[in-house]
Design a protein around this motif. Structure first.
Motif, PDB file in Angstrom:
ATOM      1  N   SER A 198       0.827  -1.261  -0.011  1.00 53.19           N
ATOM      2  CA  SER A 198      -0.162   0.146   0.151  1.00 53.19           C
ATOM      3  C   SER A 198       0.683   0.645  -0.125  1.00 53.19           C
ATOM      4  O   SER A 198       0.470   2.004  -0.573  1.00 53.19           O
ATOM      5  N   ALA A 199       1.869   1.547   1.011  1.00 51.27           N
ATOM      6  CA  ALA A 199       2.519   2.614   0.958  1.00 51.27           C
ATOM      7  C   ALA A 199       3.233   2.548  -0.462  1.00 51.27           C
ATOM      8  O   ALA A 199       3.930   4.515  -0.915  1.00 51.27           O
ATOM      9  N   ARG A 200       3.939   1.684  -0.919  1.00 54.27           N
ATOM     10  CA  ARG A 200       4.274   2.518  -2.297  1.00 54.27           C
ATOM     11  C   ARG A 200       3.030   1.663  -3.738  1.00 54.27           C
ATOM     12  O   ARG A 200       3.159   2.173  -5.145  1.00 54.27           O
ATOM     13  N   ARG A 201       2.042   1.649  -3.110  1.00 52.31           N
ATOM     14  CA  ARG A 201       1.141   1.754  -4.483  1.00 52.31           C
ATOM     15  C   ARG A 201       1.184   0.523  -5.373  1.00 52.31           C
ATOM     16  O   ARG A 201       1.006   1.087  -6.150  1.00 52.31           O
ATOM     17  N   ILE A 202       1.587  -0.873  -4.999  1.00 50.87           N
ATOM     18  CA  ILE A 202       1.697  -1.559  -5.555  1.00 50.87           C
ATOM     19  C   ILE A 202       0.892  -2.978  -5.734  1.00 50.87           C
ATOM     20  O   ILE A 202       0.654  -2.526  -4.368  1.00 50.87           O
ATOM     21  N   GLY A 203       0.300  -3.725  -6.504  1.00 51.13           N
ATOM     22  CA  GLY A 203       0.352  -4.155  -6.653  1.00 51.13           C
ATOM     23  C   GLY A 203       1.034  -6.511  -6.042  1.00 51.13           C
ATOM     24  O   GLY A 203       0.017  -7.280  -6.106  1.00 51.13           O
ATOM     25  N   SER A 204       2.232  -5.923  -6.230  1.00 50.77           N
ATOM     26  CA  SER A 204       2.496  -7.824  -5.422  1.00 50.77           C
ATOM     27  C   SER A 204       4.051  -7.181  -4.605  1.00 50.77           C
ATOM     28  O   SER A 204       4.121  -6.253  -4.581  1.00 50.77           O
ATOM     29  N   ALA A 205       4.644  -8.165  -4.098  1.00 54.36           N
ATOM     30  CA  ALA A 205       5.495  -8.621  -3.439  1.00 54.36           C
ATOM     31  C   ALA A 205       6.627  -9.850  -3.935  1.00 54.36           C
ATOM     32  O   ALA A 205       5.419 -10.336  -3.876  1.00 54.36           O
ATOM     33  N   MET A 241       3.164 -12.678  -3.444  1.00 49.21           N
ATOM     34  CA  MET A 241       2.268 -11.907  -2.859  1.00 49.21           C
ATOM     35  C   MET A 241       1.554 -10.863  -3.773  1.00 49.21           C
ATOM     36  O   MET A 241       2.274 -10.231  -3.968  1.00 49.21           O
ATOM     37  N   THR A 242       0.459 -10.555  -4.001  1.00 49.26           N
ATOM     38  CA  THR A 242      -0.241 -10.619  -4.409  1.00 49.26           C
ATOM     39  C   THR A 242      -1.475  -9.764  -3.793  1.00 49.26           C
ATOM     40  O   THR A 242      -1.374 -10.555  -2.370  1.00 49.26           O
ATOM     41  N   ASP A 268      -3.765 -12.341  -2.788  1.00 47.76           N
ATOM     42  CA  ASP A 268      -3.909 -13.211  -1.609  1.00 47.76           C
ATOM     43  C   ASP A 268      -4.053 -12.865  -0.548  1.00 47.76           C
ATOM     44  O   ASP A 268      -4.673 -13.227   0.108  1.00 47.76           O
ATOM     45  N   VAL A 269      -3.989 -12.138  -0.540  1.00 52.90           N
ATOM     46  CA  VAL A 269      -4.368 -11.061   1.248  1.00 52.90           C
ATOM     47  C   VAL A 269      -5.695 -11.422   1.027  1.00 52.90           C
ATOM     48  O   VAL A 269      -5.937 -11.062   2.142  1.00 52.90           O
ATOM     49  N   LEU A 270      -5.787 -10.550  -0.356  1.00 57.94           N
ATOM     50  CA  LEU A 270      -8.114 -10.556  -0.049  1.00 57.94           C
ATOM     51  C   LEU A 270      -8.035 -12.109   0.342  1.00 57.94           C
ATOM     52  O   LEU A 270      -9.726 -11.811   1.065  1.00 57.94           O
ATOM     53  N   ASN A 271      -7.990 -12.965  -0.220  1.00 63.16           N
ATOM     54  CA  ASN A 271      -8.792 -14.133  -0.281  1.00 63.16           C
ATOM     55  C   ASN A 271      -7.867 -14.879   1.412  1.00 63.16           C
ATOM     56  O   ASN A 271      -9.535 -15.102   1.884  1.00 63.16           O
TER      57      ASN A 271
END
Length: 130
Positions: A28-35, A48-49, A52-55
């Motif tokens: 969120s801090a980097r405004r990206i959707g994956s790590a 990790m996308t 994956d967090v939402l699921n």
């Protein structure tokens, strides 16, 4: 255009022991959707996308307890930096995902997302229209 020209080369890397909340906060801090997840005890690279967090949260799991290593994709489809953007888009469409880890040899060179591809295609259409 090649993937190396469209990808994000600043990659968020987390470990498998980060909590889902920690990973989500960094994304969120980097405004990206994956790590990219690197496990020092294995040779694999996972991703990790936000999905994956939402699921995990949707399943009622505690994001302060659950670790990224239990909620990521290890069977990653990798792109090469010399791939065309069209090849990357086709791989995403076939696999039903929105991010590809870009490997240059055995090293993570970046991540290309659907957003990156859309940005490139939109810019090219603007140039072609002018």
């Amino acid at each position: 255009m090649q993937v190396r020209e469209a990808m994000s080369s600043e990659v968020l890397v987390v470990g498998p022991e980060h909590t889902l909340r920690q990973a989500a906060q960094m994304m969120s801090a980097r405004r990206i959707g994956s790590a990219v997840v690197v496990d020092p005890d294995s040779e694999g690279i996972g991703i990790m996308t936000e999905r994956d967090v939402l699921n995990a949260i949707g399943a009622g799991l505690d994001c302060d307890v659950e670790r990224t290593g239990a909620h990521l994709t290890w069977e990653v489809v990798y792109a090469g930096p010399e791939w065309t953007v069209e090849e990357a888009a086709a791989a995403m469409a076939r696999g039903g995902f929105r991010h590809l880890v870009v490997l240059d040899g055995r090293e993570v060179a970046g991540v290309i997302s659907v957003r990156d591809i859309m940005r490139v295609w939109a810019a090219n259409r603007m140039v072609g229209a002018g």
